[in-house]
Design a protein around this motif. Structure first.
Motif: not given
Length: 88
Positions: A76-82
């Motif tokens: 989920d953090a990677e989606e937000l980071r993207s």
């Protein structure tokens, strides 16, 4: 009662963007405030999670920062980071 001691008390115009999007596992409802404070970083509020962080590009590169700040899984953090890489 003694006089209150302020470290600062400023009023400033900000630009706020509200955005909502669906990730693979969860919905993100964000308010992103841009201001001249915080060395050009943005204040990113997770409205549903009641969490916020002051974020710049350097913070997005820091391992585990979004996971900790928003209590997110790595995925989920990677989606937000993207998403945030495009706007901060």
């Amino acid at each position: 009662m003694s006089d209150r001691f302020f470290l600062y008390d400023d009023t400033e115009e900000t630009k706020t963007r509200y955005v909502s999007f669906m990730g693979e596992n969860q919905r993100f409802d964000l308010a992103i405030m841009q201001t001249s404070r915080y060395y050009g970083k943005s204040i990113v509020l997770d409205i549903q999670g009641s969490r916020f962080a002051i974020i710049g590009q350097d913070d997005l590169d820091e391992e585990g920062y979004l996971e900790y700040a928003y209590n997110l899984s790595e995925e989920d953090a990677e989606e937000l980071r993207s998403f945030l890489r495009q706007i901060v």
